[in-house]
Design a protein around this motif. Structure first.
Motif, PDB file in Angstrom:
ATOM      1  N   TYR A   1       4.853 110.106  44.375  1.00 41.99           N
ATOM      2  CA  TYR A   1       6.040 110.315  43.543  1.00 41.99           C
ATOM      3  C   TYR A   1       5.914 109.585  42.213  1.00 41.99           C
ATOM      4  CZ  TYR A   1       8.843 112.541  47.212  1.00 41.99           C
ATOM      5  OH  TYR A   1       9.338 113.402  48.150  1.00 41.99           O
ATOM      6  N   GLY A   2       5.354 108.385  42.259  1.00 42.77           N
ATOM      7  CA  GLY A   2       5.297 107.553  41.069  1.00 42.77           C
ATOM      8  C   GLY A   2       4.483 108.128  39.940  1.00 42.77           C
ATOM      9  N   GLY A   3       3.345 108.715  40.261  1.00 47.40           N
ATOM     10  CA  GLY A   3       2.502 109.276  39.216  1.00 47.40           C
ATOM     11  C   GLY A   3       3.179 110.402  38.466  1.00 47.40           C
ATOM     12  N   ILE A   4       4.018 111.156  39.179  1.00 51.51           N
ATOM     13  CA  ILE A   4       4.685 112.308  38.577  1.00 51.51           C
ATOM     14  C   ILE A   4       5.958 111.921  37.846  1.00 51.51           C
ATOM     15  CG2 ILE A   4       5.785 114.534  39.079  1.00 51.51           C
ATOM     16  CD1 ILE A   4       3.948 114.620  41.605  1.00 51.51           C
ATOM     17  N   SER A   5       6.744 111.042  38.471  1.00 53.54           N
ATOM     18  CA  SER A   5       8.098 110.775  37.965  1.00 53.54           C
ATOM     19  C   SER A   5       8.299 109.387  37.395  1.00 53.54           C
ATOM     20  CB  SER A   5       9.107 110.962  39.107  1.00 53.54           C
ATOM     21  OG  SER A   5       8.935 109.933  40.062  1.00 53.54           O
ATOM     22  N   GLY A   6       7.376 108.464  37.640  1.00 56.05           N
ATOM     23  CA  GLY A   6       7.601 107.079  37.242  1.00 56.05           C
ATOM     24  C   GLY A   6       8.453 106.329  38.251  1.00 56.05           C
ATOM     25  N   ILE A   7       8.770 106.948  39.391  1.00 49.00           N
ATOM     26  CA  ILE A   7       9.610 106.330  40.423  1.00 49.00           C
ATOM     27  C   ILE A   7       8.792 106.146  41.689  1.00 49.00           C
ATOM     28  CG2 ILE A   7      11.662 106.632  41.882  1.00 49.00           C
ATOM     29  CD1 ILE A   7      12.782 108.472  39.670  1.00 49.00           C
ATOM     30  N   TRP A   8       8.520 104.906  42.043  1.00 54.17           N
ATOM     31  CA  TRP A   8       7.834 104.641  43.308  1.00 54.17           C
ATOM     32  C   TRP A   8       8.552 103.564  44.102  1.00 54.17           C
ATOM     33  CZ3 TRP A   8       5.968 103.585  38.467  1.00 54.17           C
ATOM     34  CH2 TRP A   8       5.786 102.244  38.100  1.00 54.17           C
ATOM     35  N   GLY A   9       9.775 103.229  43.723  1.00 54.93           N
ATOM     36  CA  GLY A   9      10.523 102.186  44.399  1.00 54.93           C
ATOM     37  C   GLY A   9      11.141 102.553  45.737  1.00 54.93           C
ATOM     38  N   PRO A  10      11.733 103.759  45.896  1.00 57.42           N
ATOM     39  CA  PRO A  10      12.441 104.047  47.147  1.00 57.42           C
ATOM     40  C   PRO A  10      11.626 103.848  48.421  1.00 57.42           C
ATOM     41  CG  PRO A  10      13.067 105.629  45.484  1.00 57.42           C
ATOM     42  CD  PRO A  10      11.966 104.806  44.877  1.00 57.42           C
ATOM     43  N   PRO A  11      10.363 104.299  48.514  1.00 53.77           N
ATOM     44  CA  PRO A  11       9.622 104.030  49.749  1.00 53.77           C
ATOM     45  C   PRO A  11       9.452 102.535  50.029  1.00 53.77           C
ATOM     46  CG  PRO A  11       8.582 105.805  48.538  1.00 53.77           C
ATOM     47  CD  PRO A  11       9.603 105.210  47.620  1.00 53.77           C
ATOM     48  N   LEU A  12       9.283 101.736  48.963  1.00 56.50           N
ATOM     49  CA  LEU A  12       9.185 100.286  49.163  1.00 56.50           C
ATOM     50  C   LEU A  12      10.509  99.725  49.662  1.00 56.50           C
ATOM     51  CD1 LEU A  12       7.749  97.561  48.893  1.00 56.50           C
ATOM     52  CD2 LEU A  12       8.477  97.498  46.495  1.00 56.50           C
ATOM     53  N   LEU A  13      11.610 100.207  49.117  1.00 53.24           N
ATOM     54  CA  LEU A  13      12.918  99.731  49.554  1.00 53.24           C
ATOM     55  C   LEU A  13      13.179 100.107  51.005  1.00 53.24           C
ATOM     56  CD1 LEU A  13      14.852 100.650  46.332  1.00 53.24           C
ATOM     57  CD2 LEU A  13      14.394  98.353  47.150  1.00 53.24           C
ATOM     58  N   VAL A  14      12.782 101.315  51.393  1.00 50.19           N
ATOM     59  CA  VAL A  14      12.898 101.727  52.792  1.00 50.19           C
ATOM     60  C   VAL A  14      12.132 100.743  53.680  1.00 50.19           C
ATOM     61  CG1 VAL A  14      12.172 103.485  54.447  1.00 50.19           C
ATOM     62  CG2 VAL A  14      13.298 104.165  52.322  1.00 50.19           C
ATOM     63  N   TYR A  15      10.939 100.392  53.266  1.00 53.38           N
ATOM     64  CA  TYR A  15      10.114  99.477  54.045  1.00 53.38           C
ATOM     65  C   TYR A  15      10.735  98.082  54.123  1.00 53.38           C
ATOM     66  CZ  TYR A  15       6.045  96.790  55.523  1.00 53.38           C
ATOM     67  OH  TYR A  15       5.188  95.956  56.202  1.00 53.38           O
ATOM     68  N   LEU A  16      11.194  97.552  52.977  1.00 50.46           N
ATOM     69  CA  LEU A  16      11.775  96.213  52.956  1.00 50.46           C
ATOM     70  C   LEU A  16      13.063  96.143  53.768  1.00 50.46           C
ATOM     71  CD1 LEU A  16      11.187  95.332  49.189  1.00 50.46           C
ATOM     72  CD2 LEU A  16       9.961  94.393  51.164  1.00 50.46           C
ATOM     73  N   LEU A  17      13.880  97.188  53.684  1.00 49.74           N
ATOM     74  CA  LEU A  17      15.101  97.224  54.488  1.00 49.74           C
ATOM     75  C   LEU A  17      14.762  97.295  55.977  1.00 49.74           C
ATOM     76  CD1 LEU A  17      17.259  99.691  52.366  1.00 49.74           C
ATOM     77  CD2 LEU A  17      17.794  97.281  52.799  1.00 49.74           C
ATOM     78  N   SER A  18      13.721  98.035  56.318  1.00 51.51           N
ATOM     79  CA  SER A  18      13.346  98.206  57.717  1.00 51.51           C
ATOM     80  C   SER A  18      12.842  96.914  58.340  1.00 51.51           C
ATOM     81  CB  SER A  18      12.285  99.297  57.852  1.00 51.51           C
ATOM     82  OG  SER A  18      12.800 100.545  57.444  1.00 51.51           O
TER      83      SER A  18
ATOM     84  N   ALA B   1      -0.720 100.759  36.529  1.00 51.06           N
ATOM     85  CA  ALA B   1      -1.435 101.971  36.955  1.00 51.06           C
ATOM     86  C   ALA B   1      -0.840 103.207  36.307  1.00 51.06           C
ATOM     87  CB  ALA B   1      -1.386 102.100  38.477  1.00 51.06           C
ATOM     88  N   LEU B   2       0.492 103.251  36.207  1.00 51.29           N
ATOM     89  CA  LEU B   2       1.158 104.408  35.588  1.00 51.29           C
ATOM     90  C   LEU B   2       0.774 104.527  34.115  1.00 51.29           C
ATOM     91  CD1 LEU B   2       3.320 106.640  36.203  1.00 51.29           C
ATOM     92  CD2 LEU B   2       4.982 105.086  35.166  1.00 51.29           C
ATOM     93  N   LEU B   3       0.754 103.405  33.403  1.00 51.91           N
ATOM     94  CA  LEU B   3       0.363 103.423  31.994  1.00 51.91           C
ATOM     95  C   LEU B   3      -1.065 103.939  31.830  1.00 51.91           C
ATOM     96  CD1 LEU B   3       0.775 102.771  29.000  1.00 51.91           C
ATOM     97  CD2 LEU B   3       0.149 100.392  29.513  1.00 51.91           C
ATOM     98  N   ILE B   4      -1.977 103.411  32.642  1.00 54.10           N
ATOM     99  CA  ILE B   4      -3.379 103.848  32.561  1.00 54.10           C
ATOM    100  C   ILE B   4      -3.495 105.343  32.867  1.00 54.10           C
ATOM    101  CG2 ILE B   4      -5.640 103.632  33.654  1.00 54.10           C
ATOM    102  CD1 ILE B   4      -4.963 100.651  34.104  1.00 54.10           C
ATOM    103  N   ALA B   5      -2.783 105.773  33.918  1.00 51.40           N
ATOM    104  CA  ALA B   5      -2.869 107.185  34.316  1.00 51.40           C
ATOM    105  C   ALA B   5      -2.362 108.100  33.218  1.00 51.40           C
ATOM    106  CB  ALA B   5      -2.066 107.400  35.603  1.00 51.40           C
ATOM    107  N   HIS B   6      -1.241 107.734  32.578  1.00 47.18           N
ATOM    108  CA  HIS B   6      -0.656 108.635  31.590  1.00 47.18           C
ATOM    109  C   HIS B   6      -1.259 108.469  30.194  1.00 47.18           C
ATOM    110  CE1 HIS B   6       1.908 110.833  34.130  1.00 47.18           C
ATOM    111  NE2 HIS B   6       2.639 109.803  34.510  1.00 47.18           N
TER     112      HIS B   6
END
Length: 256
Positions: free
Chosen positions: A150-167, A189-194
């Motif tokens: 998700y992060g490479g496409i949208s710049g958003i990669w936080g929700p899966p981490l939040l799911v993990y931390l909450l779990s 990584a996002l800056l380098i990729a884009h």
């Protein structure tokens, strides 16, 4: 000056600054959600590629502060603790970034928004969704890869981490620091990729640089609130914000 405004009229550019200020405040208070807020709001008046490019530098700078707030040793220790998540995220940001101009925007928003909303809503309803501890390593790899895709496409990669931390019910300070470390390394990584895809260029990065100041101001204001939140209230605010941002993504997918 035109580059800094992102090709926007001054009033629209001022709106982008205000959105970034608010996103920085929320990030300072609960440790995440800056890209979620910026992308979901920016998409109403910016092309997707400019919306993604705009959040790159504010995300990078604010996560420097968040990751190292308790010092370098703590940040290094957190990096080692969540190394699987970091590796999965970084590798798949680089893999998925070229898809930013291919995947339909509505499809992506829907597939991101629905799982976020469902998970957080069930948590708020008191449904136990903690991952079994013997699956922790597998979950860390899987959610890290999902975040990177998700992060490479949208710049958003936080929700899966939040799911993990909450779990795993990570303590508040550790959770905020882990988010800062993962988001910081992911932002690099996002800056380098884009830079490779052309989404990050002189024009778009000038616009992104202009958004750093309101992001940092908002972050500092949010820190003051974060320090006064007890762990349970912190966790609940995190869940509420996930529901709201997830519903907003679904709304945008449906309305186009």
């Amino acid at each position: 000056m035109t580059d800094m405004l992102g090709g926007l009229a001054p009033a629209t550019f001022a709106l982008a600054l205000a959105i970034t200020l608010f996103a920085g405040f929320v990030k300072g208070a609960v440790g995440f959600a800056m890209p979620l807020i910026m992308v979901s709001a920016f998409s109403a008046f910016l092309p997707p590629q400019m919306a993604v490019a705009g959040l790159i530098l504010p995300t990078l700078v604010t996560n420097l502060s968040q990751a190292f707030r308790q010092g370098i040793p703590a940040a290094v220790e957190t990096s080692m603790t969540y190394r699987r998540f970091l590796i999965g995220t970084v590798v798949f940001i680089l893999v998925s970034a070229p898809l930013v101009t291919v995947i339909p925007k509505e499809t992506f928003l829907l597939t991101l928004g629905l799982p976020i909303t469902a998970f957080a809503a069930l948590q708020l309803a008191g449904v136990p969704l903690a991952l079994p501890i013997h699956h922790r390593t597998r979950a860390e790899w899987g959610l890290g890869i999902l975040g990177g895709l998700y992060g490479g496409i949208s710049g958003i990669w936080g929700p899966p981490l939040l799911v993990y931390l909450l779990s795993i019910r990570a303590p508040k300070t550790e959770a905020v620091r882990a988010q800062g470390v993962v988001f910081l390394i992911g932002a690099v990584a996002l800056l380098i990729a884009h830079l490779r895809t052309g989404v990050a260029n002189v024009h778009s990065l000038a616009f992104s640089a202009a958004l750093v100041v309101p992001a940092v101001i908002g972050l500092a204001l949010g820190y003051r609130l974060q320090d006064r939140l007890d762990p349970e209230r912190f966790r609940r605010w995190t869940q509420v914000l996930l529901v709201l941002t997830g519903l907003n993504l679904v709304r945008q997918a449906i309305t186009g």
